[in-house]
Design a protein around this motif. Structure first.
Motif, PDB file in Angstrom:
ATOM      1  N   PHE A   1      60.777  65.457  30.159  1.00  0.00           N
ATOM      2  CA  PHE A   1      60.559  66.878  30.390  1.00  0.00           C
ATOM      3  C   PHE A   1      60.939  67.598  29.102  1.00  0.00           C
ATOM      4  N   GLY A   2      60.027  68.383  28.559  1.00  0.00           N
ATOM      5  CA  GLY A   2      60.363  68.956  27.265  1.00  0.00           C
ATOM      6  C   GLY A   2      59.557  70.160  26.868  1.00  0.00           C
ATOM      7  N   TYR A   3      59.877  70.627  25.667  1.00  0.00           N
ATOM      8  CA  TYR A   3      59.271  71.836  25.117  1.00  0.00           C
ATOM      9  C   TYR A   3      59.316  71.687  23.596  1.00  0.00           C
ATOM     10  N   PRO A   4      58.155  71.762  22.932  1.00  0.00           N
ATOM     11  CA  PRO A   4      58.161  71.475  21.496  1.00  0.00           C
ATOM     12  C   PRO A   4      58.651  72.655  20.658  1.00  0.00           C
ATOM     13  N   GLY A   5      58.822  72.385  19.377  1.00  0.00           N
ATOM     14  CA  GLY A   5      59.259  73.414  18.438  1.00  0.00           C
ATOM     15  C   GLY A   5      59.326  72.795  17.056  1.00  0.00           C
ATOM     16  N   GLY A   6      59.594  73.621  16.065  1.00  0.00           N
ATOM     17  CA  GLY A   6      59.484  73.226  14.663  1.00  0.00           C
ATOM     18  C   GLY A   6      60.226  71.960  14.284  1.00  0.00           C
ATOM     19  N   GLN A   7      61.466  71.843  14.717  1.00  0.00           N
ATOM     20  CA  GLN A   7      62.283  70.741  14.210  1.00  0.00           C
ATOM     21  C   GLN A   7      62.150  69.454  15.024  1.00  0.00           C
ATOM     22  N   ILE A   8      61.248  69.453  15.987  1.00  0.00           N
ATOM     23  CA  ILE A   8      61.047  68.233  16.777  1.00  0.00           C
ATOM     24  C   ILE A   8      59.579  67.812  16.686  1.00  0.00           C
TER      25      ILE A   8
END
Lengths: 566, 173
Positions: free
Chosen positions: A28-35
């Protein structure tokens, strides 16, 4: 693939491989710049990724998945705000000892400590709310760290582990080898229980006239339900379960006392006061359970079985502490017990009298729509289900009126009491157990704390049902204001509630409004028949209270007086 | 709480920990968040470079110290926690004291330093720096003696301790 085979991989790819090694099927997740490098690998990985709408929901969903399945739940977020949004979910899992591995992106190692964009010291922040955490500073350490994380999260007293994963390490190419086993010289949970203590426990059990089993969440974590039932039936001891222990013993069993403590049944609390032997299994004598410590089980010898040595003797004096796995220890106790005579039925007769005299009940209120009635109907109509709750009055009525017969069918934020837990945790539970009829029992306050997850459920076809017990109040706080603050309803009257039916419909879900008692069962059946996420807005009587109730800090036999009968 | 005898006493814990970054934060954080009182904490590497030893002086009743020990043991990077009692252990603390010492009273200062078997390790026209090793009480005593001369600055290391004799603090939990 052999675990020892070495391959040149990036840190990000190695993470995915390591998760596959651990048998992870869902993140379960949510992306973003550092990942981003990890998300790039997820793009064509076999692991299912559920995109949430708020990172808090990712942590709760991983938690719900873990509680429902018994496997480790995994959540993923980016650095900074992504990571801090996980915090409430991680704290929830920590307080209730749920195995979760949380992975966060971090700014590149060279920038750590420079207040970089979206930088937060998430390992520092989560020290008090994780069982352990790691900052990956070298790609070569990653496989070991993942292996250790899953091991630590799922063994001993389970709990969340966080892995903070800087972006440059995600991009580092290295020789990937997944370790066969964990080598942690400093972490070796005691499992088997000390033989001498088991003997002592048996001696106490053999002597006891009025024993009670007090069963907590640890019993569910240890899968000890069968042994608890056998022990209870062997020694004819009634069983009370905590909020976390609900489901560890069938609620419809003749020896079941239901929940104890602040909102415990009268007969459960009276049994604790009068028992001469208290057998605590995976329970931690929380203040919501014990009330005033001096008057908790005042006449009883106490046997306390727990895998966490720090819980033994923390709040109450224990006569026979046994450190270890509840299932293993109960098996040994059952094998050692020499019961020549059946226990006196005097004790059970006494309890039967209490049960008759002080049953769990409420003013049925004629044609009015009572929250307790709604929950009773859900309990009746949902076979093979998993109940997840939010926090507050609806949570307590769920504990009272839902009949749970199996472990892992009642999921609730017990320790932290997190409003907004239920809906995302229900999503996680449904993903883990797709064949179960999953219901979130919510209040109109709690549901709004993570209502955006309607999008997650719809997008990923995760069919859960949400029963909103809508009294247009923050009901539990209002109840305290009524009882202890002279009915001054300071900011608990939620006059501006949205139209929940339209909210559901806006997301493409089904919304049903129920205002009459006669509509309740049909609405529940309609939700069950629909293949879409369904919100039922139960407009219940506004000022219903949760009873029985013991005021905070009072003895658990000192109930708030109320008029039970009309 | 449950079975503490309520007598608040000073306890010395010798704690073997993995020599990794962040371990000190885990330990000090545990003390602050659980409301335990810490008097001093020293840490340094042991004969094994992968392991450090912390000497923690804390006070509380028996129940509190038992909880401290158990909670410390739960930390993954903690290898072993032992309470060392004054009878079974040797302990030392070091202090550096900068004392005003001009020509007219310098010899008096030196005399006292000699009585305490301390050392003067730096001298200037205005002051001397004294090094003293010993028990906390001994350092307190010297501090008292120096106070009339004027203590300009002072630093103490906190206590370090080892179990007496050939017994070891084994590297296992």
């Amino acid at each position: 693939m052999s675990a020892n085979e070495s391959t040149r991989l990036s840190g990000a790819k190695a993470l995915i491989k390591s998760l596959e090694h651990e048998g992870v099927d869902t993140i379960f997740g949510y992306p973003g710049g550092q990942i981003l490098p990890v998300y790039d690998e997820l793009y064509d990985a076999s692991i299912r990724h559920i995109l949430v709408r708020h990172e808090q929901a990712a942590a709760h969903a991983a938690d719900g998945y873990a509680r429902a399945t018994g496997r480790v739940g995994v959540c993923l977020a980016t650095s900074g705000p992504g990571a801090t949004n996980l915090v409430t979910g991680i704290a929830t899992a920590y307080m209730d000892s749920v195995p979760v591995v949380a992975i966060t992106g971090q700014v590149p190692t060279a920038m750590i400590g420079n207040d970089a964009f979206q930088e937060a010291d998430i390992t520092g922040i989560t020290i008090p709310i994780t069982k352990h955490n790691y900052l990956v500073k070298n790609a070569n350490d990653l496989p070991r760290i993942v292996k250790e994380s899953f091991f630590i999260a799922s063994t001993g007293r389970p709990g969340p582990v966080l892995i903070d994963f800087p972006k440059d390490i995600q991009n580092t190419i290295f020789d990937y080898v997944y370790p066969d086993k964990v080598q942690l010289q400093s972490y070796k949970p005691t499992f088997s229980g000390h033989p001498l203590q088991i003997k002592k426990a048996c001696a106490l059990i053999e002597k006891a006239e009025c024993p009670v089993l007090y069963v907590g969440g640890g019993a569910i974590a240890a899968n000890a339900s069968d042994e608890i039932r056998t022990l209870a039936e062997t020694i004819m001891a009634p069983v009370t379960t905590t909020l976390m222990g609900k489901g560890a013993f069938p609620d419809d069993h003749p020896l079941a006392l239901g929940m104890l403590g602040m909102h415990g049944t009268r007969f459960a609390n009276y049994s604790i006061i009068d028992c001469d032997l208290l057998i605590a299994i995976g329970a931690r004598f929380d203040d919501r359970v014990t009330g005033k410590l001096e008057s908790f089980a005042p006449n009883a010898k106490v046997i306390h079985i727990d895998i966490d040595p720090a819980e033994l003797g923390k709040n109450i004096k224990v006569d026979v502490p046994i450190v270890g796995d509840a299932k293993v220890i109960l098996k040994k106790i059952l094998a050692t017990l020499k019961l020549k005579m059946p226990k006196s039925s005097e004790w059970l007769r006494k309890i039967e009298v209490w049960k008759k005299e002080y049953p769990l009940d409420y003013d049925q209120g004629g044609s009015e729509l009572k929250p307790q009635y709604v929950i009773q109907c859900i309990s009746q109509l949902v076979r093979d289900g998993i109940f997840v709750t939010e926090v507050g009055q609806a949570q307590m009525w769920s504990a009272h009126y839902l009949q749970c017969k199996k472990p892992r069918t009642f999921l609730s934020s017990g320790g932290l009491g997190t409003m907004g837990y239920g809906f995302p945790a229900a999503i996680g539970a449904k993903v883990g157990c797709p064949d179960k009829d999953v219901w979130d029992i919510a209040g109109d306050g709690s549901i709004q704390m993570n209502i955006q997850e309607l999008a997650t459920a719809m997008e990923n076809d995760i069919k859960v049902n949400v029963a909103i017990i809508n009294n247009m109040y923050l009901g539990m706080v209002r109840q305290w204001q009524e009882l202890f603050f002279n009915r001054r309803y300071s900011y608990t009257n939620m006059k501006g509630q949205p139209n929940f039916v339209k909210v559901a419909e806006a997301y493409g879900a089904v919304g049903i409004e129920v205002t009459k008692k006669s509509e309740v069962k049909d609405a529940i059946k309609q939700a069950q028949k629909s293949d879409r996420v369904t919100f039922i807005d139960f407009k219940v009587t506004r000022e219903e209270n949760v009873f029985p109730m013991v005021p905070a800090g009072a003895s658990i036999s000192e109930f708030v007086e109320y008029d039970r009968r009309p | 709480m449950a079975n503490g005898n309520g007598i608040d006493q000073t306890h010395t814990l010798s704690v073997l920990v993995a020599n990794k970054p962040g371990v000190l934060t885990h330990v000090s954080g545990l003390f602050s968040r659980r409301g335990y009182n810490i008097d001093s904490l020293t840490v340094g590497v042991t004969e094994n470079p992968e392991i450090s030893r912390m000497t923690i002086v804390a006070h509380g009743d028996e129940h509190v110290i038992e909880q401290v020990t158990k909670q410390l043991n739960k930390l993954i990077d903690i290898i072993k926690v032992v309470e060392v009692t004054p009878k079974e252990s040797v302990d030392r603390e070091l202090a550096l004291i900068k004392v005003t010492a001009k020509a007219q009273n310098r010899s008096e200062v030196i005399q006292i330093v000699d009585i305490f078997r301390a050392k003067i390790i730096d001298v200037s026209s205005e002051s001397v720096v004294i090094e003293i090793t010993g028990s906390g009480d001994k350092i307190n005593a010297l501090e008292e003696m120096m106070r009339p001369f004027g203590i300009k600055e002072m630093v103490r290391t906190g206590k370090v301790a080892l179990v007496r004799g050939s017994r070891l603090t084994q590297h296992e939990k």
